[in-house]
Design a protein around this motif. Structure first.
Motif, PDB file in Angstrom:
ATOM      1  N   VAL A  26       3.504  -6.731   5.358  1.00 32.41           N
ATOM      2  CA  VAL A  26       3.454  -6.802   3.890  1.00 32.41           C
ATOM      3  C   VAL A  26       3.983  -8.195   3.543  1.00 32.41           C
ATOM      4  O   VAL A  26       5.172  -8.457   3.681  1.00 32.41           O
ATOM      5  N   PRO A  27       3.096  -9.107   3.123  1.00 32.46           N
ATOM      6  CA  PRO A  27       3.527 -10.505   2.988  1.00 32.46           C
ATOM      7  C   PRO A  27       4.428 -10.744   1.791  1.00 32.46           C
ATOM      8  O   PRO A  27       4.419  -9.977   0.817  1.00 32.46           O
ATOM      9  N   GLU A  28       5.174 -11.828   1.871  1.00 39.30           N
ATOM     10  CA  GLU A  28       5.993 -12.262   0.729  1.00 39.30           C
ATOM     11  C   GLU A  28       5.067 -12.551  -0.451  1.00 39.30           C
ATOM     12  O   GLU A  28       3.989 -13.125  -0.274  1.00 39.30           O
ATOM     13  N   GLY A  29       5.471 -12.116  -1.646  1.00 36.04           N
ATOM     14  CA  GLY A  29       4.649 -12.380  -2.824  1.00 36.04           C
ATOM     15  C   GLY A  29       3.465 -11.436  -2.969  1.00 36.04           C
ATOM     16  O   GLY A  29       2.514 -11.721  -3.690  1.00 36.04           O
ATOM     17  N   ARG A  30       3.503 -10.309  -2.238  1.00 35.38           N
ATOM     18  CA  ARG A  30       2.510  -9.206  -2.318  1.00 35.38           C
ATOM     19  C   ARG A  30       1.124  -9.565  -1.796  1.00 35.38           C
ATOM     20  O   ARG A  30       0.553  -8.868  -1.004  1.00 35.38           O
ATOM     21  N   ARG A  31       0.519 -10.682  -2.335  1.00 35.26           N
ATOM     22  CA  ARG A  31      -0.809 -11.128  -1.892  1.00 35.26           C
ATOM     23  C   ARG A  31      -1.872 -10.031  -1.997  1.00 35.26           C
ATOM     24  O   ARG A  31      -2.647  -9.829  -1.060  1.00 35.26           O
ATOM     25  N   VAL A  32      -1.869  -9.304  -3.097  1.00 31.70           N
ATOM     26  CA  VAL A  32      -2.944  -8.323  -3.298  1.00 31.70           C
ATOM     27  C   VAL A  32      -4.216  -9.082  -3.686  1.00 31.70           C
ATOM     28  O   VAL A  32      -4.160 -10.229  -4.124  1.00 31.70           O
ATOM     29  N   GLN A  49       3.752  -4.517  -5.459  1.00 29.29           N
ATOM     30  CA  GLN A  49       4.521  -4.340  -4.213  1.00 29.29           C
ATOM     31  C   GLN A  49       4.165  -3.008  -3.562  1.00 29.29           C
ATOM     32  O   GLN A  49       3.989  -2.921  -2.346  1.00 29.29           O
ATOM     33  N   MET A  50       4.059  -1.958  -4.370  1.00 25.89           N
ATOM     34  CA  MET A  50       3.665  -0.639  -3.839  1.00 25.89           C
ATOM     35  C   MET A  50       2.264  -0.707  -3.235  1.00 25.89           C
ATOM     36  O   MET A  50       2.007  -0.125  -2.166  1.00 25.89           O
ATOM     37  N   LEU A  51       1.366  -1.436  -3.900  1.00 28.26           N
ATOM     38  CA  LEU A  51      -0.001  -1.569  -3.393  1.00 28.26           C
ATOM     39  C   LEU A  51      -0.020  -2.323  -2.063  1.00 28.26           C
ATOM     40  O   LEU A  51      -0.726  -1.927  -1.123  1.00 28.26           O
ATOM     41  N   ALA A  52       0.760  -3.403  -1.977  1.00 30.00           N
ATOM     42  CA  ALA A  52       0.812  -4.181  -0.728  1.00 30.00           C
ATOM     43  C   ALA A  52       1.356  -3.321   0.422  1.00 30.00           C
ATOM     44  O   ALA A  52       0.879  -3.399   1.558  1.00 30.00           O
ATOM     45  N   MET A  53       2.347  -2.469   0.120  1.00 25.50           N
ATOM     46  CA  MET A  53       2.902  -1.577   1.149  1.00 25.50           C
ATOM     47  C   MET A  53       1.879  -0.505   1.537  1.00 25.50           C
ATOM     48  O   MET A  53       1.674  -0.227   2.725  1.00 25.50           O
ATOM     49  N   GLY A  54       1.223   0.073   0.519  1.00 26.32           N
ATOM     50  CA  GLY A  54       0.205   1.079   0.794  1.00 26.32           C
ATOM     51  C   GLY A  54      -0.939   0.517   1.617  1.00 26.32           C
ATOM     52  O   GLY A  54      -1.410   1.145   2.572  1.00 26.32           O
ATOM     53  N   ARG A  55      -1.365  -0.703   1.280  1.00 28.45           N
ATOM     54  CA  ARG A  55      -2.461  -1.361   2.013  1.00 28.45           C
ATOM     55  C   ARG A  55      -2.085  -1.549   3.489  1.00 28.45           C
ATOM     56  O   ARG A  55      -2.889  -1.291   4.384  1.00 28.45           O
ATOM     57  N   ALA A  56      -0.845  -1.993   3.734  1.00 28.18           N
ATOM     58  CA  ALA A  56      -0.397  -2.193   5.127  1.00 28.18           C
ATOM     59  C   ALA A  56      -0.347  -0.868   5.882  1.00 28.18           C
ATOM     60  O   ALA A  56      -0.686  -0.801   7.072  1.00 28.18           O
ATOM     61  N   LEU A  57       0.059   0.211   5.196  1.00 30.08           N
ATOM     62  CA  LEU A  57       0.168   1.522   5.856  1.00 30.08           C
ATOM     63  C   LEU A  57      -1.197   2.114   6.201  1.00 30.08           C
ATOM     64  O   LEU A  57      -1.302   2.980   7.073  1.00 30.08           O
ATOM     65  N   MET A  58      -2.255   1.639   5.531  1.00 24.20           N
ATOM     66  CA  MET A  58      -3.594   2.187   5.792  1.00 24.20           C
ATOM     67  C   MET A  58      -4.109   1.869   7.191  1.00 24.20           C
ATOM     68  O   MET A  58      -5.041   2.496   7.675  1.00 24.20           O
ATOM     69  N   SER A  59      -3.485   0.893   7.866  1.00 25.95           N
ATOM     70  CA  SER A  59      -3.894   0.602   9.253  1.00 25.95           C
ATOM     71  C   SER A  59      -3.113   1.466  10.252  1.00 25.95           C
ATOM     72  O   SER A  59      -3.262   1.326  11.452  1.00 25.95           O
ATOM     73  N   ARG A  60      -2.297   2.375   9.726  1.00 29.39           N
ATOM     74  CA  ARG A  60      -1.439   3.252  10.539  1.00 29.39           C
ATOM     75  C   ARG A  60      -0.575   2.471  11.537  1.00 29.39           C
ATOM     76  O   ARG A  60      -0.638   2.699  12.754  1.00 29.39           O
ATOM     77  N   PRO A  61       0.225   1.518  11.045  1.00 24.76           N
ATOM     78  CA  PRO A  61       1.031   0.715  11.974  1.00 24.76           C
ATOM     79  C   PRO A  61       2.158   1.532  12.599  1.00 24.76           C
ATOM     80  O   PRO A  61       2.681   2.463  11.972  1.00 24.76           O
ATOM     81  N   ARG A  62       2.518   1.171  13.812  1.00 25.47           N
ATOM     82  CA  ARG A  62       3.728   1.737  14.423  1.00 25.47           C
ATOM     83  C   ARG A  62       4.935   0.854  14.085  1.00 25.47           C
ATOM     84  O   ARG A  62       6.058   1.311  14.082  1.00 25.47           O
ATOM     85  N   LEU A  63       4.643  -0.426  13.834  1.00 26.28           N
ATOM     86  CA  LEU A  63       5.687  -1.377  13.401  1.00 26.28           C
ATOM     87  C   LEU A  63       5.225  -2.029  12.101  1.00 26.28           C
ATOM     88  O   LEU A  63       4.142  -2.618  12.046  1.00 26.28           O
ATOM     89  N   LEU A  64       6.044  -1.894  11.054  1.00 24.54           N
ATOM     90  CA  LEU A  64       5.721  -2.481   9.753  1.00 24.54           C
ATOM     91  C   LEU A  64       6.658  -3.656   9.495  1.00 24.54           C
ATOM     92  O   LEU A  64       7.879  -3.518   9.571  1.00 24.54           O
ATOM     93  N   LEU A  65       6.070  -4.824   9.195  1.00 22.41           N
ATOM     94  CA  LEU A  65       6.846  -6.020   8.868  1.00 22.41           C
ATOM     95  C   LEU A  65       6.867  -6.171   7.347  1.00 22.41           C
ATOM     96  O   LEU A  65       5.806  -6.242   6.714  1.00 22.41           O
ATOM     97  N   LEU A  66       8.048  -6.219   6.771  1.00 22.07           N
ATOM     98  CA  LEU A  66       8.186  -6.317   5.311  1.00 22.07           C
ATOM     99  C   LEU A  66       8.869  -7.635   4.961  1.00 22.07           C
ATOM    100  O   LEU A  66       9.997  -7.883   5.381  1.00 22.07           O
ATOM    101  N   ASP A  67       8.179  -8.485   4.191  1.00 19.46           N
ATOM    102  CA  ASP A  67       8.719  -9.803   3.856  1.00 19.46           C
ATOM    103  C   ASP A  67       9.121  -9.849   2.378  1.00 19.46           C
ATOM    104  O   ASP A  67       8.266  -9.903   1.501  1.00 19.46           O
ATOM    105  N   GLU A  68      10.418  -9.801   2.114  1.00 21.27           N
ATOM    106  CA  GLU A  68      11.002  -9.896   0.772  1.00 21.27           C
ATOM    107  C   GLU A  68      10.406  -8.867  -0.208  1.00 21.27           C
ATOM    108  O   GLU A  68       9.879  -9.237  -1.266  1.00 21.27           O
ATOM    109  N   PRO A  69      10.473  -7.559   0.110  1.00 23.90           N
ATOM    110  CA  PRO A  69       9.866  -6.577  -0.786  1.00 23.90           C
ATOM    111  C   PRO A  69      10.504  -6.476  -2.167  1.00 23.90           C
ATOM    112  O   PRO A  69       9.856  -6.018  -3.106  1.00 23.90           O
TER     113      PRO A  69
END
Length: 234
Positions: free
Chosen positions: A81-87, A141-161
């Motif tokens: 989930v990149p810094e600044g959301r990047r939706v 921010q919620m959308l950026a997190m939801g988008r990242a979770l859609m790939s079913r990651p085992r490791l989630l990287l969160l940058d300045e949420p």
């Protein structure tokens, strides 16, 4: 799960990371704290394949991923989930989420995961047909997190949420991070708000100008006088 082994990363002539080593165990929330420009985001960008270390290695689940293309790292189970959301501002909420599942072809599983995201983030469900660029900062921010979770990651990287969010929303985002972790996703968190980060993390690393100056149990670091003075306002 993840081992960063003595990496050195450069931006042109600038030596951004100087012999950084850290590890993230499965099931943990590990946080990186430090001042702006300390190298926190650079570590995430190196793990996710956006930067290549000049020397050293990045090992995920026993295999080296240093120098592998970013899209292939997503396929291996790491999402950022990149810094600044990047939706994608000119696409709808639903289209942004569907893009998060670009590596998947299991349409039933994707539909089920979309339902889960809308359950976890009811505001996104209400705005599924809305352009992402018209959402508030917290909703993006919620959308950026939801988008990242859609790939079913085992490791989630969160940058300045929490960046740019009102205090009440920051609490909400951090509660969601804990929920995601409790659901079985390991998290590596970069966060300017050291107090909040240390309150939910298991382990923490403190960065100063491209080096790790301190590391250990997050609760112990939060109680240390040195950390309190430097990052927690006394």
């Amino acid at each position: 799960m993840l081992t960063v082994d003595n990496i050195n990363v450069y931006y042109g002539a600038i030596h951004a990371l100087k012999g950084i080593s850290l590890q993230v165990d499965e099931g943990q929330i590990v946080t990186l704290i430090g001042a702006n420009g300390a190298g926190k985001s650079t570590i995430l960008r190196t793990v996710s394949g956006l930067l290549k270390p000049k020397t050293g290695d990045v090992v995920f689940e026993g295999k080296s991923i240093a120098g592998i293309q970013a899209q292939d790292i997503v396929k291996k189970g790491i999402s950022q989930v990149p810094e600044g959301r990047r939706v994608f501002a000119n696409m709808t909420v639903l289209e942004n989420l569907e893009l998060g599942a670009y590596i998947r072809s299991d349409s039933k599983g994707i539909a089920a995961d979309l339902d889960k995201i809308f359950e976890r983030f009811p505001r996104l469900a209400e705005r599924r047909a809305q352009m992402a660029g018209t959402l508030s900062g917290g909703e993006q921010q919620m959308l950026a997190m939801g988008r990242a979770l859609m790939s079913r990651p085992r490791l989630l990287l969160l940058d300045e949420p929490s960046m740019g969010l009102a205090p009440l929303l920051v609490k909400e985002i951090f509660a969601i991070i804990q929920e995601i972790n409790a659901g079985g996703t390991t998290i590596l968190l970069v966060e300017q708000n050291a107090h909040m980060a240390l309150s939910i993390a298991h382990q923490a690393y403190v960065l100063e100008t491209g080096r790790i100056s301190l590391s250990g149990d997050a609760k112990e670091l939060a109680a240390s006088e040195e950390i309190r003075k430097a990052y927690l306002g006394g």
